[in-house]
Scaffold this motif. Structure first.
Motif, PDB file in Angstrom:
ATOM      1  N   ARG A  25      43.856  28.637  42.367  1.00 12.91           N
ATOM      2  CA  ARG A  25      42.435  28.541  42.020  1.00 12.91           C
ATOM      3  C   ARG A  25      41.829  29.947  41.894  1.00 12.91           C
ATOM      4  N   ASP A  29      40.038  31.459  38.665  1.00  9.54           N
ATOM      5  CA  ASP A  29      38.652  31.935  38.699  1.00  9.54           C
ATOM      6  C   ASP A  29      38.528  33.367  38.179  1.00  9.54           C
ATOM      7  N   THR A  30      39.574  34.206  38.413  1.00  7.56           N
ATOM      8  CA  THR A  30      39.511  35.601  37.989  1.00  7.56           C
ATOM      9  C   THR A  30      39.996  35.798  36.549  1.00  7.56           C
TER      10      THR A  30
END
Length: 319
Positions: A25, A29-30
């Protein structure tokens, strides 16, 4: 959609790669691992290509490649080969540092130094190659140039400079630390300025004619070198024939009778012409450079002094 490649959930990616869900995750997200699609409820879904991308991220991270570099690889700015080459060089440096640390710990454990000595040993061990060369150069320059003997000593030292390798053995590191401690000692520098070269022959055998000394000392040096080459202990009975031959030659050349008095006189003269700390310096240089010790290059005096004094304690009738 019929025929479409099935997409994977984060949980499925985790199960197939072993990467924790929270880490996947975070990558998502990055922007390192953008989802291929989302379900109507907003859950992320990933294609097989994303699965391959996650495998590559995992390998690079396991090799300790930073996230910024990982992103450049994924974006095509860097090749995996370029990254591998750079990290191989960095890893080699880390390995050398660990080996040096390991050798240093073993040295401290063996010597049991005080806290102050431990700090000094650590500093000496961590000097760069340039810093080590400057330390040696400063030591030689500090011998001075006021006398021919000091200039000769400096020239002799320059012919065999200690050069610690990037990956020294325990013995080489221990020799370097001891050598650096000697070079930092002002008293030793003065001794080296006077004793780096062999003493003049007339100093070894005062009062003897120059022709006699020129004949005698090469004979003594050669006899000791041969004895060392043969592994003869100066304190053992096997040294007696060597001593007898040297004493007989000295007696003939100097015009003195052979006996305990002459042998003790020779022992005192040879002892005065030898500085054990200067000899220690040269032995440490050989150890740092991993050079083989050649018996003929060792000072002859210590062996001869021991053998002469042993002969004085053992009467000819008991030999």
């Amino acid at each position: 959609m019929n025929g479409a490649t099935p997409l994977h959930s984060i949980g499925e990616l985790s199960a197939r790669t072993g990467v924790p869900v929270r880490t996947i995750r975070f990558y998502s997200d990055t922007g390192l691992l953008p989802p291929t699609d989302r379900t109507p409820a907003g859950y992320r879904r990933y294609s097989d290509a994303a699965l391959g991308r996650l495998h590559l991220i995992g390998v690079l991270r396991e090799l300790d490649v930073g996230l910024t570099t990982v992103r450049r690889v994924l974006d095509g700015d860097l090749s995996v080969a370029d990254v591998a080459a750079a990290h191989a060089d960095a890893t080699a440096l880390q390995i050398r540092a660990l080996r040096l640390r390991h050798s240093m710990l073993r040295l401290v454990a063996r010597r049991g130094p005080s806290p102050e000595e431990t700090v000094l040993m650590h500093r000496l061990a961590r000097l760069t190659s340039d810093e080590r060369r400057r330390l040696v150069a400063d030591f030689i320059a500090g011998l001075g140039a006021d006398t021919p003997r000091a200039r000769g000593a400096a020239a002799a030292l320059r012919t065999a400079l200690p050069d610690l390798p990037d990956e020294p053995s325990d013995a080489q590191l221990a020799a370097w630390v001891e050598l650096a401690e000697l070079m930092a000692d002002d008293d030793f520098r003065a001794r080296m300025a006077d004793g780096a070269l062999p003493p003049a022959d007339e100093d070894l055998l005062p009062g003897a004619a120059q022709e006699a000394v020129a004949e005698l000392l090469p004979f003594v040096r050669g006899a000791v070198a041969d004895a060392r080459e043969a592994g003869i202990d100066p304190n053992g009975a096997d040294a007696d024939p060597v001593v007898d031959a040297v004493a007989s030659r000295c007696a003939a050349v100097l015009g003195r009778p052979d006996g305990p008095e002459l042998r003790e006189w020779l022992a005192r003269r040879f002892e005065a012409g030898h500085d054990p700390l200067v000899e220690r310096y040269w032995r440490l240089v050989w150890a740092v450079n991993d050079w083989q010790v050649v018996p003929g290059h060792l000072p002859f005096q210590p062996w001869m002094v021991q053998a002469l004094r042993r002969s004085g304690r053992v009467s000819p009738s008991r030999r």
